[in-house]
Design an enzyme around this catalytic site. Structure first.
Site, PDB file in Angstrom:
ATOM      1  N   HIS A 256       0.827  -1.209   0.000  1.00 54.50           N
ATOM      2  CA  HIS A 256       0.000   0.000   0.000  1.00 54.50           C
ATOM      3  C   HIS A 256       0.868   1.270   0.000  1.00 54.50           C
ATOM      4  O   HIS A 256       0.798   2.097  -0.896  1.00 54.50           O
ATOM      5  CB  HIS A 256      -0.874   0.057   1.258  1.00 54.50           C
ATOM      6  CG  HIS A 256      -1.645  -1.167   1.565  1.00 54.50           C
ATOM      7  ND1 HIS A 256      -1.184  -2.170   2.407  1.00 54.50           N
ATOM      8  CD2 HIS A 256      -2.872  -1.556   1.175  1.00 54.50           C
ATOM      9  CE1 HIS A 256      -2.109  -3.110   2.511  1.00 54.50           C
ATOM     10  NE2 HIS A 256      -3.119  -2.781   1.799  1.00 54.50           N
TER      11      HIS A 256
HETATM   12  O1  RIB Z   1      -4.982   0.248   4.476  1.00 54.64           O
HETATM   13  C1  RIB Z   1      -3.579   0.227   4.390  1.00 54.64           C
HETATM   14  C2  RIB Z   1      -2.987   1.380   5.140  1.00 54.64           C
HETATM   15  O2  RIB Z   1      -3.287   1.260   6.527  1.00 54.64           O
HETATM   16  C3  RIB Z   1      -1.445   1.408   5.067  1.00 54.64           C
HETATM   17  O3  RIB Z   1      -1.012   2.734   5.141  1.00 54.64           O
HETATM   18  C4  RIB Z   1      -1.032   0.650   6.298  1.00 54.64           C
HETATM   19  O4  RIB Z   1       0.248   1.052   6.778  1.00 54.64           O
HETATM   20  C5  RIB Z   1      -2.084   1.104   7.287  1.00 54.64           C
HETATM   21  O5  RIB Z   1      -1.679   2.362   7.802  1.00 54.64           O
END
Ligand code: RIB
Ligand code: CA
Length: 326
Positions: A256
């Site tokens: 992500h």
């Molecule tokens: O949904 C994924 C996000 O949420 C990423 O930034 C992970 O690190 C959590 O913060």
């Protein structure tokens, strides 16, 4: 980003595992001038998150370490909510468990501390100093950025763009059926940012879930390229990847936050659609949901597009960039 450019960047992060991989990329990217890393509560509490960022910097050893400044300890309105069960109790896969051959800790207690500066002040000072040259890459809940807007709106509005890891347009949430984690933790902050008028790129689950990192690839990588960084990546991702193995049948994780840094480096990695987006702050079942108006007959004069939402990603090209930068 044209290869010749070196752009000032600030990363705003909640200090988890994929955040750490994203910070490694940014520190190693010659096209980014990482001025500061601002920290907030999200995956883990703000103090541990700051410690995790300092750990990454200690391992990567950049020539010019960025300032690390702590910010918001809790969301604007909602009670705190963390993901320690996913990223490990320390937010980095419980690094204390790893020992060297001689039994000494592989990751000993840090001797450095974050700056005494407040993260929100750091964001505002950078907006004032770098203006439209500055890109903020937001890897956690948007509480710091929303607080900066509430404190000095016109100053923060000077920044060129905010690349946000958060939300989802055409796919379900991850922490709930409706919401992605960062927007779920602080939906009020996300909506403040949606209304900011600042150019926004949303790197949501639509594209993040198309950037998988299998555990076997990490293990192969460590074997091929032994280094402190590669060992750290193998160590810090263990618990995070086991979560996906045990809950989703995929032994690996999704990149992500690294993808958000990738998009800040090279926007051509993704295709986007400019949409009008709001974030639900009241819903009993839908709090944190990012709702994009995708109707054919949408009224763009009343609800003008406020986000460039990423809908497709060139996964192969992104993964090459990822491996080039870790
Ligand atoms: O949904 C994924 C996000 O949420 C990423 O930034 C992970 O690190 C959590 O913060
Ligand atoms: Ca994050």
């Amino acid at each position: 980003m044209a290869n010749s450019q070196v752009r000032p960047v600030i990363i705003d992060t909640d200090g988890g595992v994929d955040d750490a991989l994203a910070i490694v990329m940014a520190l190693n990217c010659e096209h980014l001038d990482l001025k500061a890393v601002t920290v907030l509560a999200g995956n883990i509490d703000v103090n541990q998150a700051a410690n995790n960022v300092l750990r990454v910097i200690e391992i990567v050893q950049p020539k010019q370490p960025p300032l690390v400044a702590k910010g918001c300890e809790k969301p604007l309105v909602r009670p705190p909510f963390n993901a320690a069960g996913i990223h490990g109790a320390d937010g980095l896969g419980e690094l204390h468990q790893f020992k060297n051959a001689d039994g000494s800790p592989r990751y000993p207690q840090l001797t450095v501390e974050p700056s005494s500066e407040d993260a929100v002040d750091v964001l505002l000072k950078a907006a004032q100093e770098y203006g439209s040259e500055l890109t903020i890459v937001a890897l956690g809940p948007l509480t710091n950025i929303a607080t900066a807007l509430q404190r000095e709106r016109s100053t923060l509005q000077k920044v060129g763009r905010i690349v946000i890891m958060g939300g989802a347009v055409k796919v379900p949430g991850n922490i709930s059926a409706a919401a992605e984690f960062n927007f779920f933790v602080d939906p009020d902050a996300a909506q403040v940012v949606m209304e900011s008028g600042i150019p926004l790129t949303l790197v949501g689950l639509d594209v993040a879930m198309k950037a998988p990192l299998p555990r076997k690839d990490v293990e192969n990588y460590v074997q091929k390229q032994r280094s402190l960084v590669s060992q750290f990546i193998a160590d810090c991702t263990g618990i995070y990847m086991a979560f996906y193995r045990d809950n989703e049948g995929f032994h690996g994780c999704y990149l992500h936050d690294p993808l958000a840094v990738g998009v800040a480096i090279d926007p051509s990695l993704v295709s986007t659609e400019s949409v009008y987006m709001v974030v639900e702050t009241e819903g009993r079942f839908t709090s944190g949901m990012s709702l994009a108006d995708l109707r054919d007959r949408r009224d763009e004069s009343t609800f003008p597009p406020n986000v460039d939402a990423c809908l497709e990603v060139d996964t192969e090209r992104f993964m090459k960039l990822f491996y080039d930068l870790i």
